[in-house]
Design a protein around this motif. Structure first.
Motif, short mmCIF file in Angstrom:
data_model
loop_
_atom_site.label_atom_id
_atom_site.label_comp_id
_atom_site.label_asym_id
_atom_site.label_seq_id
_atom_site.Cartn_x
_atom_site.Cartn_y
_atom_site.Cartn_z
N TRP A 93 0.82 -1.22 0.00
CA TRP A 93 0.00 0.00 0.00
C TRP A 93 0.86 1.28 0.00
O TRP A 93 0.34 2.37 0.06
CB TRP A 93 -0.94 0.00 1.20
CG TRP A 93 -0.22 -0.41 2.46
CD1 TRP A 93 0.64 0.34 3.18
CD2 TRP A 93 -0.24 -1.70 3.09
NE1 TRP A 93 1.17 -0.39 4.22
CE2 TRP A 93 0.63 -1.63 4.19
CE3 TRP A 93 -0.93 -2.91 2.83
CZ2 TRP A 93 0.85 -2.73 5.03
CZ3 TRP A 93 -0.71 -3.98 3.67
CH2 TRP A 93 0.16 -3.89 4.76
N ASN B 59 3.41 2.32 2.23
CA ASN B 59 3.83 2.96 3.48
C ASN B 59 5.31 3.35 3.45
O ASN B 59 5.68 4.47 3.82
CB ASN B 59 3.55 1.99 4.64
CG ASN B 59 3.71 2.64 5.99
OD1 ASN B 59 3.42 3.82 6.14
ND2 ASN B 59 4.18 1.88 6.95
N ASP C 132 6.62 -5.23 -6.47
CA ASP C 132 5.68 -6.08 -5.73
C ASP C 132 5.01 -7.03 -6.73
O ASP C 132 4.78 -6.67 -7.88
CB ASP C 132 4.61 -5.24 -5.01
CG ASP C 132 3.99 -5.99 -3.84
OD1 ASP C 132 4.14 -5.57 -2.68
OD2 ASP C 132 3.34 -7.05 -4.08
N ILE C 133 4.67 -8.18 -6.24
CA ILE C 133 4.01 -9.20 -7.05
C ILE C 133 2.55 -8.80 -7.31
O ILE C 133 1.91 -9.29 -8.23
CB ILE C 133 4.13 -10.56 -6.30
CG1 ILE C 133 4.18 -11.72 -7.26
CG2 ILE C 133 3.11 -10.72 -5.23
CD1 ILE C 133 4.81 -12.96 -6.64
N THR D 112 8.35 -7.59 4.26
CA THR D 112 8.04 -8.32 3.03
C THR D 112 8.61 -9.73 3.03
O THR D 112 8.00 -10.64 2.48
CB THR D 112 8.54 -7.49 1.81
OG1 THR D 112 7.75 -6.31 1.75
CG2 THR D 112 8.43 -8.24 0.51
N SER E 242 6.36 -12.46 4.11
CA SER E 242 5.34 -12.73 3.10
C SER E 242 5.92 -13.59 1.97
O SER E 242 5.31 -14.57 1.55
CB SER E 242 4.82 -11.38 2.58
OG SER E 242 3.91 -11.56 1.55
N VAL E 243 7.13 -13.25 1.53
CA VAL E 243 7.83 -14.06 0.52
C VAL E 243 8.00 -15.49 1.05
O VAL E 243 7.85 -16.47 0.33
CB VAL E 243 9.23 -13.45 0.22
CG1 VAL E 243 10.06 -14.40 -0.62
CG2 VAL E 243 9.10 -12.09 -0.45
C1 LIG Z 1 3.24 -6.42 4.39
S1 LIG Z 1 3.40 -6.01 2.72
C2 LIG Z 1 4.74 -4.89 2.63
C3 LIG Z 1 4.52 -3.55 3.27
C4 LIG Z 1 5.28 -2.43 2.58
N1 LIG Z 1 6.70 -2.68 2.42
C5 LIG Z 1 5.08 -1.12 3.29
O1 LIG Z 1 5.97 -0.68 3.99
O2 LIG Z 1 4.00 -0.58 3.17
C6 LIG Z 1 4.10 -7.42 1.96
C7 LIG Z 1 4.11 -7.32 0.44
O3 LIG Z 1 4.98 -8.31 -0.09
C8 LIG Z 1 4.48 -8.68 -1.36
N2 LIG Z 1 5.11 -9.93 -1.77
C9 LIG Z 1 5.00 -11.14 -1.20
N3 LIG Z 1 5.76 -12.04 -1.84
C10 LIG Z 1 6.37 -11.38 -2.85
C11 LIG Z 1 7.31 -11.76 -3.86
N4 LIG Z 1 7.76 -13.01 -3.95
N5 LIG Z 1 7.72 -10.82 -4.73
C12 LIG Z 1 7.27 -9.54 -4.65
N6 LIG Z 1 6.40 -9.12 -3.70
C13 LIG Z 1 5.96 -10.03 -2.82
C14 LIG Z 1 2.98 -8.77 -1.12
O4 LIG Z 1 2.28 -8.69 -2.34
C15 LIG Z 1 2.75 -7.56 -0.21
O5 LIG Z 1 2.35 -6.44 -0.93
#
Ligand SMILES: C[S@@+](CC[C@H](N)C(=O)[O-])C[C@H]1O[C@@H](n2cnc3c(N)ncnc32)[C@H](O)[C@@H]1O
Length: 254
Positions: free
Chosen positions: A29, A31, A53-54, A99, A102-103
């Motif tokens: 989003w 941030n 981002d994916i 991130t 999440s990855v």
């Molecule tokens: C919690 S959010 C990140 C928050 C962001 N960095 C901020 O400060 O607002 C995690 C993000 O990682 C992305 N993501 C997860 N796996 C990914 C990947 N393999 N490659 C790229 N983006 C990825 C998700 O789509 C998500 O938008």
């Protein structure tokens, strides 16, 4: 929004983005882009930013929000484990906030991401990672709300056979970064202040997933039970407004 309060000083210590090529991992989003943008404006830096981002669902609103701030801004929809559109040794600074967990929904993909970060960074380039600290005990006294929230989100995910975030302990991340080749590692733990209303939104999303697929689990009582505990926690959040969550920042150099 998960606002960085206590960690900001540690993150920005000695960091100058003037004339630099910066890569941000995990746009989401926006941030972190907003945070970088405010520093760039405040200091009058000329900074190029690539954010990856994916999921590109917030790209348009972010572009409108930070218009004119960066010398060059590129938002790319891609998997961070394959940055083939970025040439080797062209990036000065990588910032990757919240991130990697999440990855890490997909085991070992985080290692591929760290390898790509290493490849695209110039020698002497900096990598800054902010992550949630894993909580192993379900009822952590210090982080009562956070641990309850994690338990519900992860339990629903398991019930529905959905992937979920896997937080990485800083000592394990330190080891992985060293194996990949990074040096001068330093990390610090801190308490993150979480806005209860925003923390509730994600919880509610998981509840809706559960309700939408009512028949997936083939047990109405189980589904109703989870909806009930989720709603109970959301009520508790309404009174809390804000609560703490454990996090850390890892810094290292190529
Ligand atoms: C919690 S959010 C990140 C928050 C962001 N960095 C901020 O400060 O607002 C995690 C993000 O990682 C992305 N993501 C997860 N796996 C990914 C990947 N393999 N490659 C790229 N983006 C990825 C998700 O789509 C998500 O938008």
């Amino acid at each position: 929004m998960y606002k960085i309060v206590t960690a900001e000083k540690f993150l920005w210590e000695g960091l100058n983005l003037d004339g630099k090529q910066v890569l941000e991992g995990g746009t989401s989003w926006g941030n972190t882009i907003d945070l970088i943008a405010s520093k760039v404006r405040e200091n009058g830096w000329k900074t190029n930013l690539i954010s990856v981002d994916i999921d590109d669902s917030h790209f348009n609103e972010i572009e409108n929000r930070v218009k004119g701030t960066f010398q060059d801004l590129s938002l790319r929809k891609a998997d961070l484990s394959d940055l083939s559109f970025v040439s080797s040794e062209t990036i000065d600074i990588i910032i990757c906030n919240y991130t990697l967990a999440s990855v890490n929904q997909f085991p070992l993909r985080a290692i591929k991401v760290l390898k790509e970060f290493y490849r695209v960074l110039k020698v002497g380039g900096k990598l800054l990672i902010t992550e949630e600290m894993p909580i192993w005990s379900v009822d952590s006294n210090e982080y009562e709300y956070w641990s309850k929230r994690l338990r519900i989100i992860k339990s629903i995910s398991v019930l529905k056979a959905m992937a979920y975030f896997n937080e990485i302990h800083p000592k394990d991340l330190e080891e992985a970064l060293t194996i990949v080749g990074f040096n001068h590692l330093q990390w610090q733990e801190f308490k993150e202040k979480i806005d209860a209303e925003l923390a509730t939104r994600f919880l509610d999303k998981r509840k809706q997933t559960l309700i939408k697929g009512r028949d997936d689990i083939h047990n109405q009582q189980l589904t109703n039970g989870f909806v009930e505990v989720t709603e109970k926690l959301i009520k508790e959040f309404e009174n809390a407004k804000e609560f703490s969550a454990p996090a850390y920042i890892m810094k290292c150099i190529k």
